[in-house]
Design an enzyme around this catalytic site. Structure first.
Site, PDB file in Angstrom:
ATOM      1  N   ASP A  31       0.885  -1.189  -0.032  1.00  8.94           N
ATOM      2  CA  ASP A  31       0.103   0.047  -0.122  1.00  8.94           C
ATOM      3  C   ASP A  31       0.835   1.274  -0.143  1.00  8.94           C
ATOM      4  O   ASP A  31       2.163   1.231   0.600  1.00  8.94           O
ATOM      5  CB  ASP A  31      -0.964   0.068   1.120  1.00  8.94           C
ATOM      6  CG  ASP A  31      -2.279   0.716   0.936  1.00  8.94           C
ATOM      7  OD1 ASP A  31      -2.259   1.872   0.909  1.00  8.94           O
ATOM      8  OD2 ASP A  31      -3.311  -0.023   0.932  1.00  8.94           O
ATOM      9  N   VAL A  57       1.822   0.812  -6.564  1.00  9.71           N
ATOM     10  CA  VAL A  57       1.961  -0.229  -7.396  1.00  9.71           C
ATOM     11  C   VAL A  57       1.862   0.148  -8.861  1.00  9.71           C
ATOM     12  O   VAL A  57       1.806  -0.538 -10.016  1.00  9.71           O
ATOM     13  CB  VAL A  57       0.827  -1.322  -7.158  1.00  9.71           C
ATOM     14  CG1 VAL A  57       1.025  -2.133  -5.840  1.00  9.71           C
ATOM     15  CG2 VAL A  57      -0.629  -0.643  -7.378  1.00  9.71           C
ATOM     16  N   SER A  75      -6.509   1.107  -5.384  1.00  7.56           N
ATOM     17  CA  SER A  75      -7.396   2.339  -6.259  1.00  7.56           C
ATOM     18  C   SER A  75      -8.029   2.968  -5.094  1.00  7.56           C
ATOM     19  O   SER A  75      -8.757   2.724  -4.483  1.00  7.56           O
ATOM     20  CB  SER A  75      -8.273   1.768  -7.229  1.00  7.56           C
ATOM     21  OG  SER A  75      -8.697   2.642  -7.919  1.00  7.56           O
ATOM     22  N   GLY A 107       2.055  -8.692 -14.970  1.00  6.00           N
ATOM     23  CA  GLY A 107       3.465  -8.967 -15.295  1.00  6.00           C
ATOM     24  C   GLY A 107       3.951 -10.011 -14.228  1.00  6.00           C
ATOM     25  O   GLY A 107       4.656 -11.187 -14.716  1.00  6.00           O
ATOM     26  N   TYR A 150     -12.172   6.764 -13.058  1.00  5.14           N
ATOM     27  CA  TYR A 150     -12.322   5.384 -12.262  1.00  5.14           C
ATOM     28  C   TYR A 150     -12.904   4.504 -13.067  1.00  5.14           C
ATOM     29  O   TYR A 150     -12.107   3.513 -13.269  1.00  5.14           O
ATOM     30  CB  TYR A 150     -13.369   5.711 -11.102  1.00  5.14           C
ATOM     31  CG  TYR A 150     -13.482   4.363 -10.145  1.00  5.14           C
ATOM     32  CD1 TYR A 150     -12.252   3.891  -9.565  1.00  5.14           C
ATOM     33  CD2 TYR A 150     -14.321   3.927 -10.072  1.00  5.14           C
ATOM     34  CE1 TYR A 150     -12.304   2.840  -8.689  1.00  5.14           C
ATOM     35  CE2 TYR A 150     -14.729   2.733  -8.869  1.00  5.14           C
ATOM     36  CZ  TYR A 150     -13.435   2.456  -8.266  1.00  5.14           C
ATOM     37  OH  TYR A 150     -13.594   1.291  -7.499  1.00  5.14           O
ATOM     38  N   THR A 180     -20.549  -1.489  -0.833  1.00  2.26           N
ATOM     39  CA  THR A 180     -20.267  -2.337   0.037  1.00  2.26           C
ATOM     40  C   THR A 180     -19.878  -1.333   1.375  1.00  2.26           C
ATOM     41  O   THR A 180     -19.539  -0.388   1.180  1.00  2.26           O
ATOM     42  CB  THR A 180     -18.727  -3.060  -0.029  1.00  2.26           C
ATOM     43  OG1 THR A 180     -19.017  -3.995  -1.420  1.00  2.26           O
ATOM     44  CG2 THR A 180     -18.703  -3.988   1.005  1.00  2.26           C
TER      45      THR A 180
END
Ligand code: UDP
Length: 318
Positions: A31, A57, A75, A107, A150, A180
């Protein structure tokens, strides 16, 4: 399995880590804390099956150990324009996490022969003109609309995932996550549950945007995580919706929060968020039911009750 989770300090990433650790797996978490919080994984410090790397990332990722599976959850995800951690205020990072982050993870999966699971979203359906939304519905999206950074990043991420599956035989999964809620949601990210539950616990009127007739279907986090893990263990490569099919208006949702918390302050109507606030959203979970034998179990009032202690603690009310 040794499982890499990107976005592990986020709401969903941290719950996935807990459930997968309980299933006996080892977790490598990543993170960069742009939207995730160290608090969400603080309880895992000292757990010898959990390791953590502070990484973005979107940049090249080096993973020292062999990983059997990768769950790409990094994200920004809140659509609230006022929120510092929402994707309106992190537009480039959001596109990079969905595009470059997904590419980097795929990858690794390709080189290492790992399974790969992409966190996609109901937002890929846009403001839907098919209701409820089955996975076969291609969506009603605008590449330059307010939510584009997004939803287009996630649409690209799905395409890239299928390309790696079809062209390089990577063992991929795609989950389309609907609204959620639960403990560890970012209380400041401006979404419906954190905003309204915080207001209710403080005895304030709940801010309903527009006339509150727009609908959503809210899934409790434990149900969602259960569905995602079932998908991870399955052999299904095409996208699967995971969410709660009980649809309600935002006004009904706000009334449920006032009822469960005993808040007497009522509701206050505010300007609608934008013309592009999706008017209806409900997952068609037929595929999840057939393929994964999954369906949600926690009803809304029970889910709100389970979420209250976390919010009370954050607000200093516990
Ligand atoms: N909403 C609201 N009051 C709030 C926050 C959100 O009425 O304080 C509404 C918002 O306009 C939207 C719905 O609740 O129609 C769900 O918003 P959320 O930000 O949770 O996520 P979305 O489903 O839009 O991605």
């Amino acid at each position: 399995m040794r499982i890499l989770i990107t976005g592990v300090a986020g709401f969903l990433g941290s719950h996935l880590a807990d459930h997968l650790l309980a299933d006996g797996h080892a977790i490598i978490g990543m993170d960069n804390f742009v939207t995730g919080s160290p608090d969400n994984i603080a309880h895992l410090a000292g757990n010898e099956k959990f390791s953590f790397y502070r990484r973005d990332v979107s940049n090249y990722i080096f993973v020292p150990d062999k990983v059997d599976a990768i769950l790409h959850f990094a994200s920004p995800a809140s659509p609230n324009p006022q929120s510092k951690s929402g994707y309106f205020n992190l537009p480039i990072q959001t596109m990079k996490a969905g595009a470059l982050g997904t590419h980097n993870c795929l990858g690794i999966a390709r080189v290492q022969g790992s399974r790969f699971l992409l966190a996609s979203t109901s937002e890929i359906y846009g403001d839907p003109d098919v209701h409820p939304q089955p996975e076969s519905y291609a969506g009603n999206v605008d590449p330059v609309g307010p939510r584009a950074v997004y939803d287009e990043a996630k649409r690209f991420a799905e395409s890239l995932t299928m390309a790696y599956h079809r062209f390089h035989n990577v063992d991929t999964r795609i989950v389309r996550i609907f609204n959620t809620y639960g403990p560890r949601m970012d209380m400041e990210d401006g979404r419906a549950l954190p905003n309204l539950l915080k207001q209710a616990l403080l005895g304030q009127p709940l801010t309903v945007y527009g006339d509150g007739s727009q609908t959503r279907s809210f899934c409790y986090v434990d149900d969602l995580v259960d569905g995602i893990i079932k998908l991870l263990y399955s052999e299904e490569h095409l996208p699967v919706n995971i969410g709660n099919p009980v649809e309600m208006s935002i006004l009904q949702f706000a009334e449920a929060i006032n009822r469960v918390t005993g808040n007497q302050a009522g509701i206050t109507y505010m300007d609608a968020r934008s013309a592009r606030d999706p008017q209806r959203r409900r997952p068609d979970i037929t595929r999840a039911h057939e393929i994964l034998k999954w369906e949600p179990k926690v009803d809304l009032e029970e889910g709100i009750r389970r979420t209250i202690p976390f919010f009370k603690q954050k607000l200093g009310l516990a």
